[in-house]
Each structure stands twice: as structure tokens, then as C-alpha cells.
Design an enzyme around this catalytic site. Structure first.
Site, short mmCIF file in Angstrom:
data_model
loop_
_atom_site.label_atom_id
_atom_site.label_comp_id
_atom_site.label_asym_id
_atom_site.label_seq_id
_atom_site.Cartn_x
_atom_site.Cartn_y
_atom_site.Cartn_z
N SER A 186 14.74 7.27 66.29
CA SER A 186 14.67 6.04 67.08
C SER A 186 16.01 5.36 67.33
O SER A 186 16.14 4.59 68.28
CB SER A 186 13.72 5.04 66.39
OG SER A 186 14.20 4.70 65.11
N HIS A 214 8.07 7.73 68.14
CA HIS A 214 8.83 7.55 69.38
C HIS A 214 8.73 8.75 70.31
O HIS A 214 9.37 8.78 71.36
CB HIS A 214 10.31 7.26 69.06
CG HIS A 214 10.53 5.91 68.48
ND1 HIS A 214 10.77 4.79 69.26
CD2 HIS A 214 10.52 5.48 67.20
CE1 HIS A 214 10.91 3.74 68.47
NE2 HIS A 214 10.77 4.12 67.23
N LYS A 244 3.68 1.57 70.32
CA LYS A 244 4.86 1.80 71.17
C LYS A 244 4.39 2.21 72.57
O LYS A 244 4.02 1.36 73.36
CB LYS A 244 5.79 2.80 70.51
CG LYS A 244 6.37 2.24 69.20
CD LYS A 244 7.29 3.18 68.50
CE LYS A 244 7.92 2.53 67.28
NZ LYS A 244 6.97 2.14 66.22
#
Length: 396
Positions: A186, A214, A244
């Protein structure tokens, strides 16, 4: 009367962090966390959100969440093992398994919870875990909680991983050995070398665990890093977040049915913490549907990511070795990184500085997270601000 020892400890350490440029100020957002946000009454182009696909403010998901509140209430009401498992949770888990290409999936209250839950449910003091040195804090904490021997290998260094895997498995000291890695890292945006990791795992019979927080929604046409490499049949445990790219809240682990059965009876956050709300479960399931039906948002994310990268690179900024839309601008000095972020804010761009201990000392940076919801005009405006502030501070 409060503790003097506690006051002394807190005051001295907070002052020390401020002196070193390591004290993080929290900025409350007024309204939704979209491509443009409002802080202190000021509108800013938002380049610090993990809302990769813009789904956190998606109108369809908002409607689905509202309907779930009307039909199921605002809370699940209990832990999953008593009567907090709603039909909405089961529907979400079925869709997650299909999305990740596995037999089954289990959902949790957060991505952090997943790593705390799953690692410690499978590994114990008789085991060893091979962990990439740049793995996320939740992986590190999950490994510590398991009480397994933690063996760090150099970041994405397959020679080092192979040597340590050989040593651990041939030592006779451990019952099981796991290799654990982020799918997408990340802070730098680089991608784990999963084909090589799986090859080493097969050679030494390692359990494979990929944290794809991610990568999900970003790689593999949205299905994640493991699917990007076509390894869904060879990775034992896929962890992901619903906060996310999915745009809601929560996390999950996907894998074989017997793994999920075990996590349901042995992972502590599942056993002892109330399930995610009906609205969250329903909105997450709908978001997964949208990603399985269309790659449009995923393609827009990559288009915007490439556009911002190219613009910042042309200006002369060090954007590291990112292979994903995550775009760091590595400044180096922590105080310079914080001052750079402050000046961007003053000029209308919100890009938060990231400093130690989140990244190693001397690699302070501003991390940019372009999303599918940004327009080219927003990105052009942001690039212009970067040029102005970068030249003003002598960084480019």
C-alpha cells in the site's frame, strides 16, 4: 485523581513526535468522502482516499443500504455464532467466494480483524511464518498474536524467501510453515511476486496467505492479485477488505470450505464480535455484483492512475516503482513531506503525508490515490498544484 505517570508518559511522547515531524493530525471530512471533499469549509481535490472505484458514494449502493435498514434494521444484534448471522451475510459470503474463485468465504468486521482472526486461528507456537518485511501492520499483529516464530524475508526477494523456507522446513522445529504477503503493497504500489512465491510454497509445502486489501477491485479486472496471476487454485488463504475498492466496511477470507469451516469455529473476532450491519452486508454484496458484471470502473481507475503518474513523473517527482494506481511522491525528510502536504492543502489538493512508522525513516512521502470518480480536469488541477508547490519548495 488521574495517574501522574500516565500524564508524563503521554505529554513527553506526544511532544517528541511533534518535534520529529511524526505527529499525525486528523482532518475530519464534512460530508461524503468522494473525489472532492470539504474540510474546515474548504473544498479540496481528494487524493488520499482508498475509495478506488468511487463506490463509497455510489447512488445504487446507497439505495441498497437504505432498503436493508428498512428490512433488517440498523444492527445485526448479536455475534455470528448466536443469532447475528443474517441471510444478508450468507449472500455476501457466497458472492465473495464466486468473486475470488474459491469454494467458500467468511466475512469479518474489518480487514484488520481478518488478519488478527485468520492467522492466529491457523498458526500457533509450534509453527513459523515467513513474512515480507513490508507487510501491513495488521499482518504483523496477526502473526504476533498467533505466537508462531516470525521470520521476516527481504521485500519481494525470492532468493531470501527460498533460503528461509528451506531452513525453516528442514529444521524440524515447526509443525507448519506459512508464507504471508500483501498482494499490493500500500505504501509503494508494487505487486507481490505471487507466481514465484507459490512455486517456493509448493516446493517446501508452505501454507500460502495473500492479503489483497489493495489488490481487490484493482488487479485481475477487479477480482484481485491472485486472480490476476490465475492462482486462485494454488493460494490457500485470500484475505480482502470491503472498505477500499468495494466502498463499504468489513473484510473477508476466501479459500477451501474446510478452511472457512475452521475459521467459523476458531477465529475470535467471528466468535466474539457483533457482525457487520445489514446495510453494510447488502451494499457490499451489491458492489461485488457490480464488479463481476462490468470492468468499466476498473478500467477508469487505471486510466486515471496512469494519467496522474505520467503528469507527476514529467514534473520530476520521484514516484517510486508503483505498478498500480497508488502513486507515492517520495520526498525523503519527514518534516519536508509534512510541509509539502500542508502546502498542497492550502492550494486545494488533499494528499496526506505518510511518515515513520508507517514507512521507513527518511522515506517520508505524499501518497496519491486516484480513483475512478476523478475527472481529467480534477487531475490536471492537482498536477498544476504539484508543479507550483514542488518548485516553490525546491523539490523539482
Amino acid at each position: 485523581m488521574t495517574s501522574k505517570a500516565l500524564d508524563t508518559f503521554l505529554n513527553e511522547n506526544i511532544a517528541g513526535l511533534k518535534e520529529q515531524g511524526l505527529y499525525n493530525e486528523i482532518d475530519p471530512v464534512q460530508g461524503a468522502n468522494g473525489p472532492v471533499i470539504k474540510l474546515n469549509g474548504k473544498e479540496l481535490i481528494n487524493l488520499s482516499s482508498n475509495n478506488y472505484l468511487g463506490l463509497a458514494t455510489n447512488e445504487t449502493l446507497k439505495e441498497v443500504a437504505k432498503e436493508a435498514v428498512d428490512s433488517h434494521g440498523v444492527g445485526a444484534g448479536a455475534v455470528r455464532t448466536i443469532n447475528g448471522t443474517l441471510d444478508l451475510h450468507l449472500e455476501l459470503e457466497k458472492k465473495l467466494a464466486a468473486f475470488k474463485g474459491t469454494e467458500a468465504a467468511i466475512s469479518y468486521q474489518s480487514g484488520f480483524n481478518c488478519n488478527m482472526a485468520a492467522i492466529s486461528a491457523v498458526m500457533d507456537k509450534n509453527d513459523a511464518i515467513l513474512s515480507d518485511e513490508l507487510n501491513h501492520a495488521s499482518i504483523i499483529d496477526g502473526c504476533r498474536l498467533s505466537k508462531a516464530k516470525i521470520i521476516r524475508y527481504k521485500h519481494s526477494d525470492m532468493k531470501d524467501l527460498r533460503e528461509k523456507a528451506k531452513e525453516a522446513t528442514e529444521s524440524g522445529l515447526y509443525h507448519k510453515v506459512m508464507v504471508i504477503t500483501d498482494g499490493v503493497f500500500s505504501m509503494d504500489g508494487d505487486v507481490a511476486l505471487l507466481p514465484e512465491i507459490v512455486q517456493i510454497a509448493e516446493e517446501f509445502d508452505l501454507i500460502t496467505y495473500v492479503d489483497d486489501a489493495h489488490g481487490s477491485g484493482v488487479l485481475g479486472n477487479g477480482a484481485g492479485t491472485v486472480k490476476h496471476f490465475g492462482l486462485q487454485d494454488k493460494v490457500d488463504m485470500q484475505m480482502g477488505t470491503l472498505s477500499k475498492a468495494i466502498g463499504v466496511i468489513g473484510g473477508y477470507v476466501a479459500g477451501k470450505e474446510n478452511l472457512i469451516d475452521w475459521l467459523k469455529v476458531r477465529s475470535r473476532p467471528f466468535l466474539f464480535s457483533t457482525a457487520v450491519s445489514p446495510a453494510d452486508a447488502a451494499a457490499s454484496a451489491k458492489a461485488v455484483d457490480m464488479l463481476m458484471e462490468s470492468t468499466e470502473l476498473n478500467e477508469k481507475l487505471w486510466e486515471n492512475g496512469d494519467y496522474l503518474k505520467e503528469g507527476l513523473k514529467k514534473l520530476g517527482f520521484d514516484i517510486g516503482n508503483s505498478e498500480t494506481p497508488i502513486t507515492p511522491c517520495i520526498i525523503g525528510d519527514e518534516k519536508d513531506a509534512q510541509q509539502f502536504s500542508k502546502r498542497l492543502y492550502e492550494e486545494g489538493v488533499y494528499a496526506k503525508s505518510i511518515v515513520f512508522p508507517t514507512v521507513p525513516k527518511g522515506t517520508g512521502r505524499v501518497r496519491n490515490m486516484p480513483t475512478a470518480a476523478h475527472t481529467k480536469e480534477m487531475l490536471d488541477e492537482a498536477i498544476a498544484v504539484y508543479e507550483k508547490v514542488g518548485k516553490e519548495m525546491g523539490l523539482i
